[in-house]
Design a protein around this motif. Structure first.
Motif, PDB file in Angstrom:
ATOM      1  N   GLY A   5      51.270  51.529  35.976  1.00  0.00           N
ATOM      2  CA  GLY A   5      51.714  51.875  37.316  1.00  0.00           C
ATOM      3  C   GLY A   5      50.812  51.396  38.438  1.00  0.00           C
ATOM      4  O   GLY A   5      50.837  51.937  39.547  1.00  0.00           O
ATOM      5  N   MET A   6      50.005  50.382  38.197  1.00  0.00           N
ATOM      6  CA  MET A   6      49.128  49.848  39.234  1.00  0.00           C
ATOM      7  C   MET A   6      49.941  48.983  40.189  1.00  0.00           C
ATOM      8  O   MET A   6      50.742  48.150  39.752  1.00  0.00           O
ATOM      9  N   PRO A   7      49.793  49.162  41.496  1.00  0.00           N
ATOM     10  CA  PRO A   7      50.504  48.288  42.437  1.00  0.00           C
ATOM     11  C   PRO A   7      50.211  46.817  42.148  1.00  0.00           C
ATOM     12  O   PRO A   7      49.065  46.449  41.859  1.00  0.00           O
ATOM     13  N   ALA A   8      51.241  45.989  42.235  1.00  0.00           N
ATOM     14  CA  ALA A   8      51.103  44.587  41.858  1.00  0.00           C
ATOM     15  C   ALA A   8      50.040  43.863  42.679  1.00  0.00           C
ATOM     16  O   ALA A   8      49.304  43.028  42.149  1.00  0.00           O
ATOM     17  N   ASP A   9      49.955  44.203  43.982  1.00  0.00           N
ATOM     18  CA  ASP A   9      48.963  43.500  44.805  1.00  0.00           C
ATOM     19  C   ASP A   9      47.535  43.867  44.394  1.00  0.00           C
ATOM     20  O   ASP A   9      46.641  43.016  44.405  1.00  0.00           O
ATOM     21  N   LEU A  10      47.326  45.121  43.996  1.00  0.00           N
ATOM     22  CA  LEU A  10      45.993  45.526  43.553  1.00  0.00           C
ATOM     23  C   LEU A  10      45.636  44.872  42.221  1.00  0.00           C
ATOM     24  O   LEU A  10      44.477  44.493  41.995  1.00  0.00           O
ATOM     25  N   ALA A  11      46.613  44.738  41.346  1.00  0.00           N
ATOM     26  CA  ALA A  11      46.364  44.062  40.067  1.00  0.00           C
ATOM     27  C   ALA A  11      45.971  42.606  40.305  1.00  0.00           C
ATOM     28  O   ALA A  11      45.016  42.097  39.696  1.00  0.00           O
ATOM     29  N   ALA A  12      46.705  41.935  41.195  1.00  0.00           N
ATOM     30  CA  ALA A  12      46.412  40.531  41.479  1.00  0.00           C
ATOM     31  C   ALA A  12      45.046  40.376  42.148  1.00  0.00           C
ATOM     32  O   ALA A  12      44.274  39.460  41.825  1.00  0.00           O
ATOM     33  N   LEU A  13      44.731  41.295  43.085  1.00  0.00           N
ATOM     34  CA  LEU A  13      43.436  41.225  43.755  1.00  0.00           C
ATOM     35  C   LEU A  13      42.290  41.502  42.786  1.00  0.00           C
ATOM     36  O   LEU A  13      41.204  40.922  42.906  1.00  0.00           O
ATOM     37  N   SER A  14      42.516  42.366  41.802  1.00  0.00           N
ATOM     38  CA  SER A  14      41.504  42.615  40.771  1.00  0.00           C
ATOM     39  C   SER A  14      41.198  41.330  40.019  1.00  0.00           C
ATOM     40  O   SER A  14      40.033  41.016  39.723  1.00  0.00           O
ATOM     41  N   ALA A  15      42.247  40.574  39.706  1.00  0.00           N
ATOM     42  CA  ALA A  15      42.069  39.304  39.001  1.00  0.00           C
ATOM     43  C   ALA A  15      41.275  38.312  39.837  1.00  0.00           C
ATOM     44  O   ALA A  15      40.421  37.578  39.316  1.00  0.00           O
ATOM     45  N   THR A  16      41.520  38.287  41.148  1.00  0.00           N
ATOM     46  CA  THR A  16      40.797  37.334  41.995  1.00  0.00           C
ATOM     47  C   THR A  16      39.315  37.681  42.083  1.00  0.00           C
ATOM     48  O   THR A  16      38.467  36.782  42.097  1.00  0.00           O
ATOM     49  N   GLN A  17      38.981  38.977  42.151  1.00  0.00           N
ATOM     50  CA  GLN A  17      37.563  39.342  42.193  1.00  0.00           C
ATOM     51  C   GLN A  17      36.875  38.944  40.894  1.00  0.00           C
ATOM     52  O   GLN A  17      35.753  38.425  40.909  1.00  0.00           O
ATOM     53  N   GLY A  18      37.551  39.157  39.767  1.00  0.00           N
ATOM     54  CA  GLY A  18      36.983  38.737  38.490  1.00  0.00           C
ATOM     55  C   GLY A  18      36.800  37.232  38.418  1.00  0.00           C
ATOM     56  O   GLY A  18      35.800  36.737  37.885  1.00  0.00           O
ATOM     57  N   ALA A  19      37.762  36.490  38.971  1.00  0.00           N
ATOM     58  CA  ALA A  19      37.673  35.029  38.938  1.00  0.00           C
ATOM     59  C   ALA A  19      36.488  34.530  39.745  1.00  0.00           C
ATOM     60  O   ALA A  19      35.757  33.623  39.313  1.00  0.00           O
ATOM     61  N   VAL A  20      36.284  35.118  40.916  1.00  0.00           N
ATOM     62  CA  VAL A  20      35.168  34.687  41.764  1.00  0.00           C
ATOM     63  C   VAL A  20      33.836  35.036  41.103  1.00  0.00           C
ATOM     64  O   VAL A  20      32.887  34.234  41.135  1.00  0.00           O
ATOM     65  N   PHE A  21      33.736  36.219  40.492  1.00  0.00           N
ATOM     66  CA  PHE A  21      32.518  36.559  39.768  1.00  0.00           C
ATOM     67  C   PHE A  21      32.303  35.588  38.602  1.00  0.00           C
ATOM     68  O   PHE A  21      31.174  35.205  38.301  1.00  0.00           O
TER      69      PHE A  21
END
Length: 554
Positions: free
Chosen positions: A60-76
């Protein structure tokens, strides 16, 4: 704007169902990699897609938050991880382009005194440890294998020896990237995790030289060379403990390798092993001849890179006279609340979690320190070129940075995808659910904890990836089982080091290096018993450190 709180029972109010659904991304990664035989970066992207779907539809995670989580991981994943890995490879390449690498190889041959058993330990274990620190990602296996083949060691023994030697150094490989990754993902200080690993890895390291000679020349060879094996293994282990605990976990492999090599040089000036000629005959080789003498200048120029990198890191980590360099470097880190994500992920009390703030270590990163060290070495090499014998220009050295980025592009994509996967799983609660469920085994988890790291590294070929996948799970399970989270995260790293030798990537690299393409299964059968035996040792040690031997932890 909507906020999200990770829970352990997001799926139909059931911890069991939530934990099972949380395994889908990991299963996707392993199945695509092992069954469908896709490339690692493709498996990473497939698993990331699965994690996004599970996060949104299952948790039930909002789609935009899921996508933003992926971007932070990618940058790290890009900075600092990929930056460090590429700079470590480039630093090693500077020694190759200058021609000084060949002198380094000759040094090891000379120190071995014509005994192929000692030479093999020095090359595969000591020099391989330095290569793991600076290059990693299969380079130590490939490079040391070609060197042992040149000495005349049979292909299968060569493959087994280099794979087994590439164990204890893996935890601190590529300037401590596995530990840095674990610290970033869990919030546990990386230096503390590194110090705990520094109290585990020595128990493996001290045994490795003995196991290498046992493989090469059996029990007779161990009996004839044991003083040297003990000195090398014990000194290497002391270097791991000392550097990881009191100096810099990033430089642990370099310090340990240099100390072990120095101890071997001193010992072999006063003592020589018996049976070198007989050992060569048993291996079907002619008696080894001592290599030609190296001049003092060539020796110093060959070891210069490793001395410079130790000096640069020492200043960056320890210099407090007049100016507190470590504090100043830390102050240059740029903290970036992740846009659209920070403040929208909250805990059960409704307070924003702190891990949505990204720290950009543009100057304090080990990758930047390696760049500085590499520029110093390249400048020295370009001036003192031995009358043209060692040709390296600053232009060629700098151009090699671009070539290293290009060479590592697919490995970089794998790292980015796996870190994105880890962030999505962590922020959505998938890792939390799995960790809580696994904690149900109670205190027995202390014994089983290293198995997760062993499995993750065996499958992915990377202790860094294993920590990215399981560090948070280890932390959560430890907290719920009443165990020390830092110890369990460190156990994941230590378990991974003995899984590296059976990973498909390592086996393929070793097989290619020794000319046994297509015979990976034959090599695997030879190394599996060593991997399982060392895993049992690590599991027992971690279990003891969680109870009776807790006093030995930092």
């Amino acid at each position: 704007m909507s906020v999200y709180t990770a829970t352990t029972d997001a799926v139909a109010g059931s911890l069991t169902l939530s934990a099972l659904l949380g395994t889908v991304p990991l299963l996707t990664f392993f199945v695509t990699l092992l069954v469908l035989k896709t490339k690692a970066w493709q498996s990473g992207l497939a698993a990331l897609a699965a994690a996004l779907v599970v996060a949104v539809l299952g948790f039930g995670m909002p789609a935009d938050l899921a996508a933003l989580s992926a971007t932070q991981g990618a940058v790290f994943g890009l900075l600092p991880i990929v930056w460090i890995v590429v700079m470590a490879l480039w630093f090693y390449q500077v020694t190759v382009l200058s021609g000084r690498f060949d002198d380094m190889r000759a040094i090891f041959d000379s120190v071995g005194g014509g005994d192929i058993r000692i030479q093999a330990v020095l090359i595969a274990f000591c020099f391989g440890g330095m290569l793991e620190a600076l290059a990693g990602f299969g380079a130590p296996v490939a490079i040391t294998a070609t060197m042992l083949l040149a000495l005349g060691l049979p292909p299968l023994k060569t493959a087994v020896v280099v794979l087994l030697a590439n164990t204890a150094p893996v935890a601190f490989g590529a300037v401590g990237i596995p530990i840095t990754t674990a610290g970033q993902l869990t919030g546990i200080p990386a230096a503390h995790i590194g110090a705990i690993v520094g109290h585990q890895a020595p128990f493996v390291a001290v045994l490795v030289p003995f196991l290498l000679v046992l493989i090469i020349d059996g029990a007779r060879g161990v009996k004839q060379t044991w003083p040297a094996l003990l000195v090398i293994g014990a000194t290497f282990s002391l270097g791991i403990w000392m550097s990881a605990t009191h100096f810099s976990y990033e430089l642990t492999d370099v310090v340990a390798s240099l100390l072990a090599m120095g101890a071997a040089v001193v010992l072999l000036r006063f003592w020589r092993p018996r049976g070198a000629t007989e050992a060569a005959a048993r291996l079907g080789l002619p008696a080894a001849e001592r290599t030609g003498e190296l001049t003092g200048t060539r020796v110093w120029m060959a070891v210069l890179p490793y001395l410079v990198v130790v000096a640069v890191f020492a200043v960056a980590k320890l210099w407090t006279f007049g100016v507190d360099i470590p504090a100043w470097l830390a102050s240059t880190n740029v903290r970036i609340p992740w846009p659209g994500l920070d403040g929208r992920l909250v805990n059960a009390a409704g307070q924003p979690i702190g891990s949505t703030v990204y720290s950009l270590p543009w100057l304090s990163s080990p990758g930047t320190l390696l760049l500085i060290a590499g520029l110093i070495v390249a400048a020295v090499y370009s001036v003192f070129d031995g009358g043209g014998r060692y040709r390296l220009t600053m232009g060629n050295a700098l151009a090699e940075i671009g070539r290293c980025f290009h060479r590592m592009r697919w490995s970089a994509l794998t790292i980015v995808s796996v870190l994105s996967l880890a962030y999505v799983m962590n922020f959505s609660g998938q890792t939390l659910a799995m960790g809580t469920a696994v904690a149900g085994v109670g205190a027995a988890f202390a014994f089983l904890s290293p198995v997760l790291g062993w499995l993750g590294t065996a499958v992915t070929g990377s202790d860094t990836s294993a920590n990215a996948l399981f560090a948070n799970l280890q932390q959560t399970a430890a907290q719920n089982a009443g165990l020390d989270p830092a110890l369990m995260v460190a156990a994941n790293t230590s378990g991974g080091v003995v899984g590296k030798m059976i990973s498909p990537q390592s086996l393929a690299i070793a097989a290619t290096a020794v000319g046994m393409e297509g015979q990976e299964s034959r090599i695997l059968r030879s190394v599996v018993p060593w991997s399982l035996g060392l895993l049992a040792l690590v599991c027992t040690l971690v279990w003891l450190q969680s109870g009776p031997l807790a006093w030995m932890l930092p």
